[in-house]
Design a protein around this motif. Sequence first.
Motif, short mmCIF file in Angstrom:
data_model
loop_
_atom_site.label_atom_id
_atom_site.label_comp_id
_atom_site.label_asym_id
_atom_site.label_seq_id
_atom_site.Cartn_x
_atom_site.Cartn_y
_atom_site.Cartn_z
N ARG A 223 66.23 61.16 20.97
CA ARG A 223 65.04 60.31 20.83
C ARG A 223 64.26 60.64 19.56
NH1 ARG A 223 64.11 57.23 25.37
NH2 ARG A 223 65.41 57.79 27.16
N GLU A 224 64.27 61.89 19.16
CA GLU A 224 63.60 62.24 17.90
C GLU A 224 64.32 61.61 16.71
OE1 GLU A 224 61.31 66.42 18.60
OE2 GLU A 224 63.44 66.54 18.13
N ALA A 225 65.66 61.62 16.73
CA ALA A 225 66.40 60.99 15.64
C ALA A 225 66.06 59.51 15.54
CB ALA A 225 67.90 61.19 15.85
N LEU A 226 66.04 58.82 16.68
CA LEU A 226 65.69 57.41 16.66
C LEU A 226 64.26 57.20 16.16
CD1 LEU A 226 67.26 56.25 20.04
CD2 LEU A 226 68.11 55.74 17.75
N SER A 227 63.37 58.09 16.56
CA SER A 227 61.97 57.96 16.12
C SER A 227 61.85 58.07 14.61
CB SER A 227 61.09 59.01 16.79
OG SER A 227 61.27 60.29 16.21
N LEU A 228 62.82 58.77 13.98
CA LEU A 228 62.82 58.95 12.53
C LEU A 228 63.62 57.86 11.81
CD1 LEU A 228 63.41 62.81 12.56
CD2 LEU A 228 61.29 61.65 11.92
N GLY A 229 64.15 56.91 12.56
CA GLY A 229 64.93 55.84 11.95
C GLY A 229 66.33 56.25 11.57
N VAL A 230 66.92 57.20 12.30
CA VAL A 230 68.26 57.70 12.02
C VAL A 230 69.24 57.14 13.05
CG1 VAL A 230 69.69 59.79 11.90
CG2 VAL A 230 67.37 59.80 10.96
N ARG A 231 70.39 56.69 12.59
CA ARG A 231 71.44 56.25 13.51
C ARG A 231 71.85 57.41 14.42
NH1 ARG A 231 72.99 54.91 8.36
NH2 ARG A 231 73.27 52.71 7.81
N VAL A 232 72.19 57.08 15.66
CA VAL A 232 72.64 58.09 16.61
C VAL A 232 73.96 57.65 17.23
CG1 VAL A 232 72.17 59.32 18.76
CG2 VAL A 232 70.31 58.85 17.15
N VAL A 233 74.94 58.56 17.20
CA VAL A 233 76.20 58.39 17.93
C VAL A 233 76.21 59.47 19.01
CG1 VAL A 233 78.71 58.62 17.83
CG2 VAL A 233 77.49 57.34 16.05
N PRO B 200 64.99 50.82 13.35
CA PRO B 200 63.63 50.96 12.83
C PRO B 200 62.99 52.23 13.37
CG PRO B 200 63.70 49.29 14.55
CD PRO B 200 65.12 49.67 14.26
N PRO B 201 62.21 52.94 12.57
CA PRO B 201 61.56 54.15 13.07
C PRO B 201 60.80 53.88 14.36
CG PRO B 201 61.28 53.98 10.70
CD PRO B 201 61.90 52.68 11.14
N GLY B 202 60.96 54.75 15.32
CA GLY B 202 60.28 54.59 16.60
C GLY B 202 61.11 53.89 17.64
N ALA B 203 62.28 53.39 17.29
CA ALA B 203 63.11 52.67 18.25
C ALA B 203 63.60 53.61 19.34
CB ALA B 203 64.31 52.04 17.54
N GLY B 204 63.68 53.08 20.56
CA GLY B 204 64.28 53.83 21.65
C GLY B 204 63.53 55.07 22.08
N THR B 205 62.26 55.14 21.75
CA THR B 205 61.51 56.36 22.02
C THR B 205 60.44 56.10 23.08
OG1 THR B 205 60.12 55.85 20.12
CG2 THR B 205 61.95 57.37 19.76
#
Length: 350
Positions: free
Chosen positions: A276-286, A322-327
């Motif tokens: 969730r932190e990665a998504l909050s920073l706008g980073v792709r997550v696998v 987008p930063p903040g997504a999925g958080t």
Amino acid sequence: MKTLALAGPYPPPWGGIAVHVRALRRLAEERGIAVRVYDTGEESRSRSGEDGVFCGGGAAGIAEAVRAVRGLPLHVHIPGNNARAWLVALSFGRPFRMRGPGALLTVHSGLVPDYLEERAHRELARAACLGFERVFCTNDAIADVLEASGICHRRLEVLEPYVPVPPEARDLPADVRRLRERCRPLLVAAMARGRQYGLEVLLGALEALAARHPQMGLVLFGPRVDRLVPRERLRLLGERACVLGEVEHAVARAIIGAADVFLRPTLVDGDSVSVREALSLGVRVVASDRGRRPDEVTLFRAGDSADLARTVDLSLSLPPPPPGAGTADASARLLSAWEAVGLRVEGGMS
């Protein structure tokens, strides 16, 4: 009442439940609530009360902490995947059955369903949970197995362990900065001891990834990870691999924020704060298809290195979130729960 007692692992080490407990402390203090933290983690014996953090581990530490928290609203955090965790919960929860403010329990580990397969373990968990007004679970599988163990479903609630924290400016470690400057893509993963973190799955995907991405870089960090990964396992990447040990949370966030893709190759999971932190920073997550995952995460089959490599390629073909997504921010629900067990929350949440 304006004082909250928190019991659970507390940094250092920097990761998992400890980071969440620290975020809860910040959340409470931002609302004008005094907090006493009882550290039940491996380093708890070094806690002295400085900065409001006390020893809550070991038989003597737990006994003293249980006495100290009487009369205070209490929120206990455990992994739940071993007997010690449930004995900690049992010790803290028992005094609240008869009198005083209420108590809450959060159960974090994705290994809980496996641990509770044994009847004796289920009985211990049930006895522990009876001491708490509400039991938060980080995913549905944990809630389901606790209900099957005899806990009324009305006392169980699935709640993601994510509370945003303000950014803390930290420079990237020099080795990571150099990789960021010359590697595309840069992959990052947080690791720890234990097969469940999927280190072998990640290492098994490196050959395919390196063949398709000749300028790929990789950063691994986490407690003792620098001792867990033999250098020969990373020879395909040469100088484009960086393996760090444990780093402070703010540094970890800076490393994650520099990634093109953040990897979570776990074989089991609860609900990962780092995802969730990665998504909050706008980073792709696998991430593996285990545990509770936000919709913005690109999933691969847990344990399948080839599918991990294919999914990284798929993720790179997609725009970053987008930063903040999925958080989903659990702050409001937590403040409401604290208020329900006797804490006076500034401004009210009911």
